[in-house]
Design a protein around this motif. Structure first.
Motif, PDB file in Angstrom:
ATOM      1  N   GLY A  54       0.740  -1.079  -0.046  1.00 37.47           N
ATOM      2  CA  GLY A  54       0.097   0.055  -0.196  1.00 37.47           C
ATOM      3  C   GLY A  54       0.744   1.341   0.010  1.00 37.47           C
ATOM      4  N   SER A  91       1.448   3.300  -2.573  1.00 38.00           N
ATOM      5  CA  SER A  91       0.849   4.515  -3.488  1.00 38.00           C
ATOM      6  C   SER A  91      -0.061   5.199  -2.922  1.00 38.00           C
ATOM      7  CB  SER A  91       0.384   3.725  -4.768  1.00 38.00           C
ATOM      8  OG  SER A  91      -0.713   2.949  -4.399  1.00 38.00           O
ATOM      9  N   GLY A  92      -0.360   5.142  -1.509  1.00 44.58           N
ATOM     10  CA  GLY A  92      -1.563   5.871  -0.964  1.00 44.58           C
ATOM     11  C   GLY A  92      -1.009   7.052  -0.045  1.00 44.58           C
ATOM     12  N   ALA A  93      -1.894   7.847   0.452  1.00 44.18           N
ATOM     13  CA  ALA A  93      -1.661   8.852   1.105  1.00 44.18           C
ATOM     14  C   ALA A  93      -0.313   8.827   2.049  1.00 44.18           C
ATOM     15  CB  ALA A  93      -2.548   9.287   2.054  1.00 44.18           C
ATOM     16  N   LYS A 100      -2.301  -1.047  -6.042  1.00 44.14           N
ATOM     17  CA  LYS A 100      -3.157  -2.060  -6.743  1.00 44.14           C
ATOM     18  C   LYS A 100      -3.950  -1.398  -7.977  1.00 44.14           C
ATOM     19  CE  LYS A 100      -7.464  -4.506  -5.729  1.00 44.14           C
ATOM     20  NZ  LYS A 100      -8.707  -3.619  -5.862  1.00 44.14           N
ATOM     21  N   SER A 101      -4.319  -0.046  -7.836  1.00 44.73           N
ATOM     22  CA  SER A 101      -4.786   0.546  -9.310  1.00 44.73           C
ATOM     23  C   SER A 101      -3.702   0.705 -10.328  1.00 44.73           C
ATOM     24  CB  SER A 101      -5.224   1.919  -8.839  1.00 44.73           C
ATOM     25  OG  SER A 101      -5.821   2.008  -7.402  1.00 44.73           O
ATOM     26  N   LYS A 126      -0.483   3.526 -11.173  1.00 41.86           N
ATOM     27  CA  LYS A 126       0.298   4.140  -9.942  1.00 41.86           C
ATOM     28  C   LYS A 126       1.767   3.773  -9.946  1.00 41.86           C
ATOM     29  CE  LYS A 126      -3.164   5.942  -7.417  1.00 41.86           C
ATOM     30  NZ  LYS A 126      -3.750   5.315  -6.069  1.00 41.86           N
ATOM     31  N   LEU A 131       0.106  -5.507  -6.645  1.00 44.61           N
ATOM     32  CA  LEU A 131      -0.172  -6.708  -5.758  1.00 44.61           C
ATOM     33  C   LEU A 131      -1.653  -6.266  -5.143  1.00 44.61           C
ATOM     34  CD1 LEU A 131       0.737  -9.095  -4.118  1.00 44.61           C
ATOM     35  CD2 LEU A 131       1.298  -7.498  -2.310  1.00 44.61           C
ATOM     36  N   ASP A 132      -2.462  -7.357  -5.155  1.00 49.28           N
ATOM     37  CA  ASP A 132      -3.755  -7.635  -4.424  1.00 49.28           C
ATOM     38  C   ASP A 132      -3.540  -8.221  -3.124  1.00 49.28           C
ATOM     39  OD1 ASP A 132      -6.342  -7.756  -3.302  1.00 49.28           O
ATOM     40  OD2 ASP A 132      -7.258  -8.379  -5.203  1.00 49.28           O
ATOM     41  N   LEU A 133      -3.557  -7.707  -2.151  1.00 53.44           N
ATOM     42  CA  LEU A 133      -3.211  -8.300  -0.600  1.00 53.44           C
ATOM     43  C   LEU A 133      -4.199  -9.342  -0.496  1.00 53.44           C
ATOM     44  CD1 LEU A 133      -2.372  -5.933   2.105  1.00 53.44           C
ATOM     45  CD2 LEU A 133      -1.042  -7.097   0.719  1.00 53.44           C
ATOM     46  N   THR A 189      -5.253   0.086   2.554  1.00 59.38           N
ATOM     47  CA  THR A 189      -6.635   0.294   3.088  1.00 59.38           C
ATOM     48  C   THR A 189      -7.380   0.735   1.836  1.00 59.38           C
ATOM     49  OG1 THR A 189      -6.110   2.652   3.505  1.00 59.38           O
ATOM     50  CG2 THR A 189      -6.130   1.038   5.446  1.00 59.38           C
ATOM     51  N   LEU A 236      -9.995   3.061   1.132  1.00 56.95           N
ATOM     52  CA  LEU A 236     -10.903   4.095   1.777  1.00 56.95           C
ATOM     53  C   LEU A 236     -10.887   5.312   0.579  1.00 56.95           C
ATOM     54  CD1 LEU A 236      -9.916   3.974   5.283  1.00 56.95           C
ATOM     55  CD2 LEU A 236     -12.369   3.137   4.367  1.00 56.95           C
ATOM     56  N   ARG A 270      -7.501  -5.593   6.751  1.00 63.30           N
ATOM     57  CA  ARG A 270      -6.745  -5.667   8.079  1.00 63.30           C
ATOM     58  C   ARG A 270      -6.912  -7.340   8.510  1.00 63.30           C
ATOM     59  NH1 ARG A 270      -9.454   0.128   9.602  1.00 63.30           N
ATOM     60  NH2 ARG A 270      -7.325   1.435   8.906  1.00 63.30           N
ATOM     61  N   GLN A 329      -0.225  -0.498   9.893  1.00 60.17           N
ATOM     62  CA  GLN A 329      -1.278   0.610  10.056  1.00 60.17           C
ATOM     63  C   GLN A 329      -2.289   0.140  11.171  1.00 60.17           C
ATOM     64  OE1 GLN A 329      -4.660   3.449   7.925  1.00 60.17           O
ATOM     65  NE2 GLN A 329      -2.507   2.872   6.815  1.00 60.17           N
ATOM     66  N   GLY A 353      -9.867  13.040   3.649  1.00 62.48           N
ATOM     67  CA  GLY A 353     -11.439  12.724   3.712  1.00 62.48           C
ATOM     68  C   GLY A 353     -12.198  13.532   4.147  1.00 62.48           C
TER      69      GLY A 353
HETATM   70  N1  LIG Z   1      -6.815   4.940   6.889  1.00 65.89           N
HETATM   71  C1  LIG Z   1      -7.700   5.056   7.738  1.00 65.89           C
HETATM   72  O1  LIG Z   1      -8.036   4.286   8.547  1.00 65.89           O
HETATM   73  C2  LIG Z   1      -8.808   6.051   7.223  1.00 65.89           C
HETATM   74  C3  LIG Z   1      -9.776   6.315   8.016  1.00 65.89           C
HETATM   75  C4  LIG Z   1     -10.849   7.351   7.482  1.00 65.89           C
HETATM   76  C5  LIG Z   1     -10.734   8.073   6.418  1.00 65.89           C
HETATM   77  N2  LIG Z   1      -9.545   7.974   5.748  1.00 65.89           N
HETATM   78  C6  LIG Z   1      -9.303   8.548   4.364  1.00 65.89           C
HETATM   79  O2  LIG Z   1      -9.233   8.029   3.281  1.00 65.89           O
HETATM   80  C7  LIG Z   1      -8.474   8.620   2.296  1.00 65.89           C
HETATM   81  C8  LIG Z   1      -7.261   7.518   1.809  1.00 65.89           C
HETATM   82  O3  LIG Z   1      -7.576   6.484   1.729  1.00 65.89           O
HETATM   83  P1  LIG Z   1      -6.844   5.333   2.369  1.00 65.89           P
HETATM   84  O4  LIG Z   1      -6.754   5.637   3.749  1.00 65.89           O
HETATM   85  O5  LIG Z   1      -7.394   3.820   2.046  1.00 65.89           O
HETATM   86  O6  LIG Z   1      -5.373   5.447   1.803  1.00 65.89           O
HETATM   87  P2  LIG Z   1      -4.839   5.314   0.435  1.00 65.89           P
HETATM   88  O7  LIG Z   1      -4.142   7.079   0.188  1.00 65.89           O
HETATM   89  O8  LIG Z   1      -5.912   5.226  -0.596  1.00 65.89           O
HETATM   90  O9  LIG Z   1      -3.751   4.173   0.365  1.00 65.89           O
HETATM   91  C9  LIG Z   1      -4.141   2.969   0.612  1.00 65.89           C
HETATM   92  C10 LIG Z   1      -3.130   2.081  -0.306  1.00 65.89           C
HETATM   93  O10 LIG Z   1      -3.641   0.669  -0.210  1.00 65.89           O
HETATM   94  C11 LIG Z   1      -3.615   0.222  -1.382  1.00 65.89           C
HETATM   95  N3  LIG Z   1      -4.730  -0.764  -1.833  1.00 65.89           N
HETATM   96  C12 LIG Z   1      -5.949  -0.591  -1.772  1.00 65.89           C
HETATM   97  N4  LIG Z   1      -6.623  -1.839  -2.010  1.00 65.89           N
HETATM   98  C13 LIG Z   1      -5.437  -2.677  -2.103  1.00 65.89           C
HETATM   99  C14 LIG Z   1      -5.620  -4.232  -2.278  1.00 65.89           C
HETATM  100  N5  LIG Z   1      -6.718  -4.851  -2.182  1.00 65.89           N
HETATM  101  N6  LIG Z   1      -4.354  -4.908  -2.002  1.00 65.89           N
HETATM  102  C15 LIG Z   1      -3.234  -4.203  -1.701  1.00 65.89           C
HETATM  103  N7  LIG Z   1      -3.033  -2.638  -1.656  1.00 65.89           N
HETATM  104  C16 LIG Z   1      -4.553  -2.060  -1.805  1.00 65.89           C
HETATM  105  C17 LIG Z   1      -3.633   1.215  -2.202  1.00 65.89           C
HETATM  106  O11 LIG Z   1      -3.293   1.160  -3.741  1.00 65.89           O
HETATM  107  P3  LIG Z   1      -3.710   2.108  -4.967  1.00 65.89           P
HETATM  108  O12 LIG Z   1      -3.395   3.538  -4.671  1.00 65.89           O
HETATM  109  O13 LIG Z   1      -3.147   1.558  -6.036  1.00 65.89           O
HETATM  110  O14 LIG Z   1      -5.185   1.998  -4.992  1.00 65.89           O
HETATM  111  C18 LIG Z   1      -2.985   2.429  -1.654  1.00 65.89           C
HETATM  112  O15 LIG Z   1      -1.682   2.134  -1.751  1.00 65.89           O
HETATM  113  C19 LIG Z   1      -8.129   9.517   2.785  1.00 65.89           C
HETATM  114  O16 LIG Z   1      -8.862  10.628   2.692  1.00 65.89           O
HETATM  115  C20 LIG Z   1      -8.104   9.718   4.590  1.00 65.89           C
HETATM  116  O17 LIG Z   1      -8.112  10.636   5.305  1.00 65.89           O
HETATM  117  C21 LIG Z   1      -8.538   6.904   6.159  1.00 65.89           C
END
Ligand SMILES: NC(=O)c1ccc[n+]([C@@H]2O[C@H](COP(=O)([O-])OP(=O)(O)OC[C@H]3O[C@@H](n4cnc5c(N)ncnc54)[C@H](OP(=O)(O)O)[C@@H]3O)[C@@H](O)[C@H]2O)c1
Length: 321
Positions: free
Chosen positions: A7, A9-11, A32-33, A36, A50-52, A75, A77, A97, A119, A182
Protein backbone atom coordinates in the motif's frame (compact mmCIF):
# COMPACT_ATOMS: atom_id res chain seq x y z
CA UNK A 1 17.19 -2.86 5.15
CA UNK A 2 15.15 -3.96 2.16
CA UNK A 3 11.69 -2.71 3.13
CA UNK A 4 8.52 -4.02 1.49
CA UNK A 5 5.71 -1.46 1.78
CA UNK A 6 2.25 -2.89 1.04
CA UNK A 7 0.00 0.00 0.00
CA UNK A 8 2.86 2.37 -0.84
CA UNK A 9 0.93 4.33 -3.46
CA UNK A 10 -1.49 5.89 -0.97
CA UNK A 11 -1.53 8.97 1.21
CA UNK A 12 0.99 7.82 3.80
CA UNK A 13 3.13 6.01 1.23
CA UNK A 14 3.89 9.30 -0.50
CA UNK A 15 5.57 10.49 2.70
CA UNK A 16 6.89 7.14 3.89
CA UNK A 17 8.81 6.05 0.79
CA UNK A 18 11.05 9.18 0.65
CA UNK A 19 11.70 9.02 4.40
CA UNK A 20 12.67 5.33 4.20
CA UNK A 21 15.08 6.09 1.34
CA UNK A 22 16.54 9.00 3.26
CA UNK A 23 17.15 6.67 6.22
CA UNK A 24 19.21 4.47 3.90
CA UNK A 25 16.69 1.70 3.18
CA UNK A 26 15.78 0.17 -0.17
CA UNK A 27 12.06 0.16 -0.85
CA UNK A 28 9.76 -2.14 -2.79
CA UNK A 29 6.34 -0.49 -2.86
CA UNK A 30 3.05 -2.06 -3.86
CA UNK A 31 0.05 -0.54 -5.59
CA UNK A 32 -3.26 -1.95 -6.77
CA UNK A 33 -4.82 0.57 -9.14
CA UNK A 34 -3.38 0.75 -12.63
CA UNK A 35 -1.16 3.73 -13.45
CA UNK A 36 0.28 4.04 -9.95
CA UNK A 37 3.59 2.36 -10.87
CA UNK A 38 4.94 5.56 -12.36
CA UNK A 39 4.23 7.50 -9.19
CA UNK A 40 6.06 4.96 -7.04
CA UNK A 41 8.95 4.91 -9.45
CA UNK A 42 9.19 8.70 -9.21
CA UNK A 43 9.28 8.43 -5.41
CA UNK A 44 12.25 6.06 -5.70
CA UNK A 45 10.58 2.74 -4.88
CA UNK A 46 10.59 -0.45 -6.90
CA UNK A 47 6.88 -0.74 -7.85
CA UNK A 48 5.00 -4.04 -7.67
CA UNK A 49 1.33 -4.45 -8.48
CA UNK A 50 -0.31 -6.56 -5.75
CA UNK A 51 -3.71 -7.48 -4.39
CA UNK A 52 -3.24 -8.30 -0.71
CA UNK A 53 -6.32 -10.50 -0.85
CA UNK A 54 -4.37 -12.95 -3.05
CA UNK A 55 -2.09 -14.78 -0.56
CA UNK A 56 -0.08 -16.61 -3.22
CA UNK A 57 0.75 -13.35 -4.96
CA UNK A 58 1.70 -11.80 -1.60
CA UNK A 59 4.09 -14.67 -0.87
CA UNK A 60 5.69 -14.40 -4.32
CA UNK A 61 6.11 -10.62 -4.04
CA UNK A 62 7.76 -10.75 -0.62
CA UNK A 63 10.10 -13.59 -1.58
CA UNK A 64 11.11 -11.84 -4.80
CA UNK A 65 11.73 -8.56 -2.96
CA UNK A 66 14.08 -10.40 -0.54
CA UNK A 67 12.54 -8.21 2.14
CA UNK A 68 14.10 -7.72 5.58
CA UNK A 69 11.07 -5.77 6.77
CA UNK A 70 7.39 -5.45 5.85
CA UNK A 71 5.14 -2.42 6.38
CA UNK A 72 1.37 -2.89 5.94
CA UNK A 73 -0.31 0.39 4.89
CA UNK A 74 -3.01 -1.03 2.62
CA UNK A 75 -6.55 0.26 3.11
CA UNK A 76 -9.37 0.78 0.62
CA UNK A 77 -10.96 4.08 1.58
CA UNK A 78 -9.87 6.43 -1.17
CA UNK A 79 -12.96 5.95 -3.35
CA UNK A 80 -15.36 5.15 -0.55
CA UNK A 81 -18.53 7.10 0.08
CA UNK A 82 -18.75 7.33 3.87
CA UNK A 83 -22.24 6.58 5.17
CA UNK A 84 -23.81 6.23 8.58
CA UNK A 85 -22.93 2.54 8.35
CA UNK A 86 -19.18 2.48 8.92
CA UNK A 87 -18.99 -1.29 8.48
CA UNK A 88 -20.31 -0.94 4.94
CA UNK A 89 -17.80 1.82 4.09
CA UNK A 90 -14.94 -0.16 5.63
CA UNK A 91 -15.88 -3.63 4.30
CA UNK A 92 -12.91 -3.92 1.91
CA UNK A 93 -10.52 -2.29 4.38
CA UNK A 94 -11.66 -4.73 7.06
CA UNK A 95 -10.73 -7.60 4.75
CA UNK A 96 -7.31 -6.00 4.19
CA UNK A 97 -6.91 -5.74 7.97
CA UNK A 98 -7.79 -9.41 8.51
CA UNK A 99 -6.96 -11.44 5.40
CA UNK A 100 -4.34 -8.99 4.13
CA UNK A 101 -2.54 -8.99 7.47
CA UNK A 102 -2.64 -12.80 7.62
CA UNK A 103 -1.24 -13.08 4.10
CA UNK A 104 1.59 -10.65 4.83
CA UNK A 105 2.45 -12.22 8.19
CA UNK A 106 2.49 -15.72 6.79
CA UNK A 107 4.63 -14.72 3.79
CA UNK A 108 6.96 -12.72 6.05
CA UNK A 109 7.39 -15.70 8.37
CA UNK A 110 8.20 -17.99 5.46
CA UNK A 111 10.67 -15.53 3.95
CA UNK A 112 12.49 -14.91 7.27
CA UNK A 113 11.50 -11.24 7.45
CA UNK A 114 12.81 -9.67 10.68
CA UNK A 115 10.58 -6.63 11.14
CA UNK A 116 6.83 -6.12 10.65
CA UNK A 117 4.98 -2.83 11.15
CA UNK A 118 1.29 -2.31 10.36
CA UNK A 119 -1.22 0.52 10.16
CA UNK A 120 -3.80 0.52 12.92
CA UNK A 121 -5.96 3.32 14.29
CA UNK A 122 -6.26 5.16 17.62
CA UNK A 123 -8.86 7.89 17.49
CA UNK A 124 -12.32 6.86 18.79
CA UNK A 125 -11.30 3.27 19.58
CA UNK A 126 -10.77 3.58 23.31
CA UNK A 127 -13.48 2.88 25.87
CA UNK A 128 -15.86 5.79 26.33
CA UNK A 129 -15.33 6.08 30.06
CA UNK A 130 -12.92 7.92 32.35
CA UNK A 131 -10.59 10.65 31.09
CA UNK A 132 -10.57 12.13 27.57
CA UNK A 133 -7.08 10.95 26.54
CA UNK A 134 -6.02 7.30 26.53
CA UNK A 135 -2.75 5.37 26.54
CA UNK A 136 -2.09 2.06 24.81
CA UNK A 137 -2.73 0.30 28.15
CA UNK A 138 -6.25 1.65 28.45
CA UNK A 139 -9.13 -0.63 27.41
CA UNK A 140 -10.61 -0.42 23.94
CA UNK A 141 -14.32 0.17 23.44
CA UNK A 142 -15.89 -3.30 23.63
CA UNK A 143 -19.40 -2.02 22.96
CA UNK A 144 -18.96 0.14 19.84
CA UNK A 145 -21.91 1.58 17.97
CA UNK A 146 -23.71 -1.25 16.12
CA UNK A 147 -22.74 -0.08 12.61
CA UNK A 148 -19.04 -0.14 13.40
CA UNK A 149 -18.69 -3.46 15.24
CA UNK A 150 -16.98 -5.28 12.36
CA UNK A 151 -14.62 -2.37 11.78
CA UNK A 152 -13.57 -2.38 15.43
CA UNK A 153 -13.14 -6.17 15.36
CA UNK A 154 -10.95 -5.96 12.25
CA UNK A 155 -8.69 -3.34 13.87
CA UNK A 156 -8.44 -5.45 17.00
CA UNK A 157 -7.67 -8.50 14.86
CA UNK A 158 -4.81 -6.66 13.17
CA UNK A 159 -3.38 -5.38 16.47
CA UNK A 160 -3.46 -8.85 18.04
CA UNK A 161 -2.10 -10.73 15.02
CA UNK A 162 0.79 -8.31 14.51
CA UNK A 163 1.79 -8.26 18.18
CA UNK A 164 1.51 -12.07 18.44
CA UNK A 165 3.95 -12.30 15.53
CA UNK A 166 6.43 -9.99 17.28
CA UNK A 167 5.61 -6.95 15.15
CA UNK A 168 4.49 -3.40 15.84
CA UNK A 169 0.98 -2.00 15.32
CA UNK A 170 0.85 1.76 14.92
CA UNK A 171 -2.44 3.26 16.01
CA UNK A 172 -2.43 6.42 13.91
CA UNK A 173 -4.66 9.39 14.57
CA UNK A 174 -6.84 10.91 11.85
CA UNK A 175 -4.52 11.59 8.94
CA UNK A 176 -4.20 15.05 7.49
CA UNK A 177 -1.62 16.66 5.22
CA UNK A 178 -2.83 15.68 1.75
CA UNK A 179 -4.88 18.01 -0.43
CA UNK A 180 -7.65 15.39 -0.74
CA UNK A 181 -7.98 14.42 2.93
CA UNK A 182 -11.29 12.68 3.60
CA UNK A 183 -12.85 15.31 5.86
CA UNK A 184 -12.35 18.36 3.71
CA UNK A 185 -15.36 18.33 1.43
CA UNK A 186 -17.85 17.67 4.24
CA UNK A 187 -16.39 20.53 6.30
CA UNK A 188 -16.37 22.89 3.29
CA UNK A 189 -20.02 22.05 2.63
CA UNK A 190 -20.94 22.45 6.33
CA UNK A 191 -22.09 18.83 6.41
CA UNK A 192 -20.03 18.05 9.52
CA UNK A 193 -21.85 19.66 12.46
CA UNK A 194 -20.92 20.11 16.08
CA UNK A 195 -23.23 17.62 17.81
CA UNK A 196 -24.54 18.32 21.31
CA UNK A 197 -21.79 19.85 23.45
CA UNK A 198 -19.15 18.85 20.86
CA UNK A 199 -17.20 17.12 23.62
CA UNK A 200 -16.15 14.03 21.65
CA UNK A 201 -12.33 14.03 21.48
CA UNK A 202 -10.28 13.26 18.35
CA UNK A 203 -6.57 12.77 17.79
CA UNK A 204 -4.94 13.91 14.56
CA UNK A 205 -1.60 13.23 12.93
CA UNK A 206 0.10 14.90 9.99
CA UNK A 207 1.14 12.36 7.36
CA UNK A 208 4.76 13.53 7.57
CA UNK A 209 4.91 12.73 11.30
CA UNK A 210 3.05 9.44 10.82
CA UNK A 211 5.68 8.40 8.28
CA UNK A 212 8.53 9.48 10.58
CA UNK A 213 7.15 7.32 13.40
CA UNK A 214 6.85 4.40 10.98
CA UNK A 215 10.52 4.63 10.00
CA UNK A 216 11.50 4.67 13.69
CA UNK A 217 9.20 1.72 14.47
CA UNK A 218 10.97 -0.33 11.79
CA UNK A 219 14.26 0.24 13.58
CA UNK A 220 12.77 -0.77 16.94
CA UNK A 221 12.35 -4.26 18.42
CA UNK A 222 8.77 -5.50 18.72
CA UNK A 223 6.32 -6.56 19.80
CA UNK A 224 4.45 -3.37 20.60
CA UNK A 225 1.51 -1.06 20.09
CA UNK A 226 2.00 2.70 19.77
CA UNK A 227 -0.43 5.59 19.49
CA UNK A 228 0.90 7.77 16.68
CA UNK A 229 -1.01 10.96 17.28
CA UNK A 230 -0.10 14.60 17.81
CA UNK A 231 0.29 16.36 21.18
CA UNK A 232 -3.14 17.93 21.06
CA UNK A 233 -6.17 15.64 21.40
CA UNK A 234 -9.16 17.96 21.30
CA UNK A 235 -12.94 18.01 21.35
CA UNK A 236 -14.89 18.57 18.14
CA UNK A 237 -16.08 21.98 19.34
CA UNK A 238 -12.41 23.11 19.24
CA UNK A 239 -10.91 21.46 16.18
CA UNK A 240 -13.82 21.66 13.76
CA UNK A 241 -14.18 25.50 13.72
CA UNK A 242 -10.39 25.78 13.25
CA UNK A 243 -10.44 23.38 10.30
CA UNK A 244 -13.36 25.28 8.76
CA UNK A 245 -11.47 28.55 9.18
CA UNK A 246 -8.27 27.11 7.68
CA UNK A 247 -10.30 25.96 4.67
CA UNK A 248 -11.97 29.34 4.32
CA UNK A 249 -15.35 27.67 4.96
CA UNK A 250 -18.24 28.99 7.00
CA UNK A 251 -18.28 27.92 10.67
CA UNK A 252 -19.83 24.50 11.37
CA UNK A 253 -23.51 24.18 12.22
CA UNK A 254 -24.66 23.01 15.65
CA UNK A 255 -27.11 20.09 15.96
CA UNK A 256 -28.67 18.75 19.13
CA UNK A 257 -27.83 15.08 19.72
CA UNK A 258 -31.39 13.88 19.08
CA UNK A 259 -31.44 15.53 15.66
CA UNK A 260 -28.02 14.19 14.70
CA UNK A 261 -29.14 10.71 15.80
CA UNK A 262 -32.21 10.99 13.59
CA UNK A 263 -30.42 12.17 10.46
CA UNK A 264 -26.89 10.82 10.78
CA UNK A 265 -27.19 7.89 13.18
CA UNK A 266 -25.62 6.86 16.46
CA UNK A 267 -22.07 7.00 15.06
CA UNK A 268 -22.33 10.77 14.54
CA UNK A 269 -23.49 11.22 18.14
CA UNK A 270 -20.71 9.02 19.50
CA UNK A 271 -18.01 10.84 17.53
CA UNK A 272 -19.44 14.22 18.42
CA UNK A 273 -20.00 13.71 22.12
CA UNK A 274 -18.25 10.63 23.58
CA UNK A 275 -15.19 9.65 21.58
CA UNK A 276 -11.81 9.59 23.35
CA UNK A 277 -8.43 10.75 22.09
CA UNK A 278 -4.99 9.16 22.51
CA UNK A 279 -1.67 9.96 24.19
CA UNK A 280 1.61 9.80 22.23
CA UNK A 281 3.86 9.63 25.33
CA UNK A 282 4.92 6.01 24.76
CA UNK A 283 5.92 6.57 21.13
CA UNK A 284 7.97 9.63 22.04
CA UNK A 285 9.64 7.84 24.94
CA UNK A 286 10.38 4.48 23.32
CA UNK A 287 10.84 5.37 19.64
CA UNK A 288 12.56 8.72 20.20
CA UNK A 289 9.93 10.28 17.94
CA UNK A 290 9.66 14.05 17.56
CA UNK A 291 6.93 15.83 15.65
CA UNK A 292 7.20 18.50 12.99
CA UNK A 293 3.47 19.25 13.49
CA UNK A 294 2.82 18.88 17.25
CA UNK A 295 -0.68 20.34 16.94
CA UNK A 296 -3.41 20.45 14.29
CA UNK A 297 -4.02 24.06 15.47
CA UNK A 298 -1.01 25.14 13.42
CA UNK A 299 -0.92 22.11 11.12
CA UNK A 300 -4.33 22.70 9.51
CA UNK A 301 -3.25 26.22 8.53
CA UNK A 302 0.15 25.04 7.28
CA UNK A 303 -1.50 22.46 5.06
CA UNK A 304 -4.77 23.96 3.94
CA UNK A 305 -4.34 27.71 3.99
CA UNK A 306 -1.89 30.51 3.62
CA UNK A 307 -3.50 32.37 6.52
CA UNK A 308 -2.09 32.19 10.04
CA UNK A 309 -4.11 30.63 12.84
CA UNK A 310 -5.82 32.86 15.40
CA UNK A 311 -3.93 33.20 18.66
CA UNK A 312 -6.98 32.45 20.81
CA UNK A 313 -6.22 31.09 24.28
CA UNK A 314 -6.71 27.35 24.31
CA UNK A 315 -8.19 25.13 26.96
CA UNK A 316 -6.13 21.98 26.66
CA UNK A 317 -7.53 18.54 27.34
CA UNK A 318 -5.42 17.13 30.19
CA UNK A 319 -3.17 14.41 28.75
CA UNK A 320 -2.61 11.17 30.63
CA UNK A 321 0.85 9.72 30.28
N1 LIG B 1 -6.65 4.95 6.83
C1 LIG B 1 -7.73 5.09 7.55
O1 LIG B 1 -7.98 4.40 8.54
C2 LIG B 1 -8.74 6.16 7.15
C3 LIG B 1 -9.90 6.31 7.91
C4 LIG B 1 -10.86 7.26 7.52
C5 LIG B 1 -10.64 8.03 6.40
N2 LIG B 1 -9.51 7.87 5.66
C6 LIG B 1 -9.36 8.72 4.47
O2 LIG B 1 -9.29 7.89 3.29
C7 LIG B 1 -8.47 8.53 2.30
C8 LIG B 1 -7.30 7.69 1.89
O3 LIG B 1 -7.67 6.41 1.74
P1 LIG B 1 -6.82 5.23 2.39
O4 LIG B 1 -6.58 5.42 3.83
O5 LIG B 1 -7.43 3.94 1.95
O6 LIG B 1 -5.40 5.38 1.77
P2 LIG B 1 -4.86 5.47 0.34
O7 LIG B 1 -4.19 6.75 0.34
O8 LIG B 1 -5.87 5.19 -0.71
O9 LIG B 1 -3.83 4.23 0.39
C9 LIG B 1 -4.21 2.90 0.47
C10 LIG B 1 -3.16 2.01 -0.14
O10 LIG B 1 -3.63 0.65 -0.14
C11 LIG B 1 -3.63 0.15 -1.48
N3 LIG B 1 -4.67 -0.84 -1.65
C12 LIG B 1 -6.00 -0.67 -1.74
N4 LIG B 1 -6.61 -1.87 -1.91
C13 LIG B 1 -5.64 -2.82 -1.93
C14 LIG B 1 -5.61 -4.23 -2.07
N5 LIG B 1 -6.73 -4.97 -2.23
N6 LIG B 1 -4.43 -4.86 -2.04
C15 LIG B 1 -3.28 -4.16 -1.88
N7 LIG B 1 -3.23 -2.83 -1.74
C16 LIG B 1 -4.39 -2.16 -1.76
C17 LIG B 1 -3.79 1.37 -2.36
O11 LIG B 1 -3.35 1.08 -3.66
P3 LIG B 1 -3.78 2.04 -4.91
O12 LIG B 1 -3.27 3.41 -4.55
O13 LIG B 1 -3.10 1.49 -6.08
O14 LIG B 1 -5.26 1.98 -4.97
C18 LIG B 1 -2.89 2.34 -1.62
O15 LIG B 1 -1.55 2.07 -1.91
C19 LIG B 1 -7.96 9.79 2.94
O16 LIG B 1 -8.83 10.80 2.55
C20 LIG B 1 -8.08 9.51 4.45
O17 LIG B 1 -8.17 10.69 5.20
C21 LIG B 1 -8.57 6.94 6.00
Amino acid sequence: MRVFVAGASGAIGAQLVPQLLEAGHEVTGTFKSPRKAERLHALGAQPVRLDLLDPRAVRKAIVEAEADAVVHQATALAEVRFSRNLDRSFAETNRLRREGTDALLSAAREAGVRRFVAQSYASMRYAREGGPVKTEDDPLDVRPVADMTETFEAMRYLDDAVVAAGGIALRYGNFYGAPNDGLLETVRKRQFPIVGDGGGVASFIHLHDAAAATVLALEHDGPGIYNIVDDDPAPVREWLPVLAEALGAKPPRHFPAWLARLFAGELAVMLGTESRGASNAKAKRELGWTLRYPSWRQGFFDVYAKATPPQAPRTPVPART
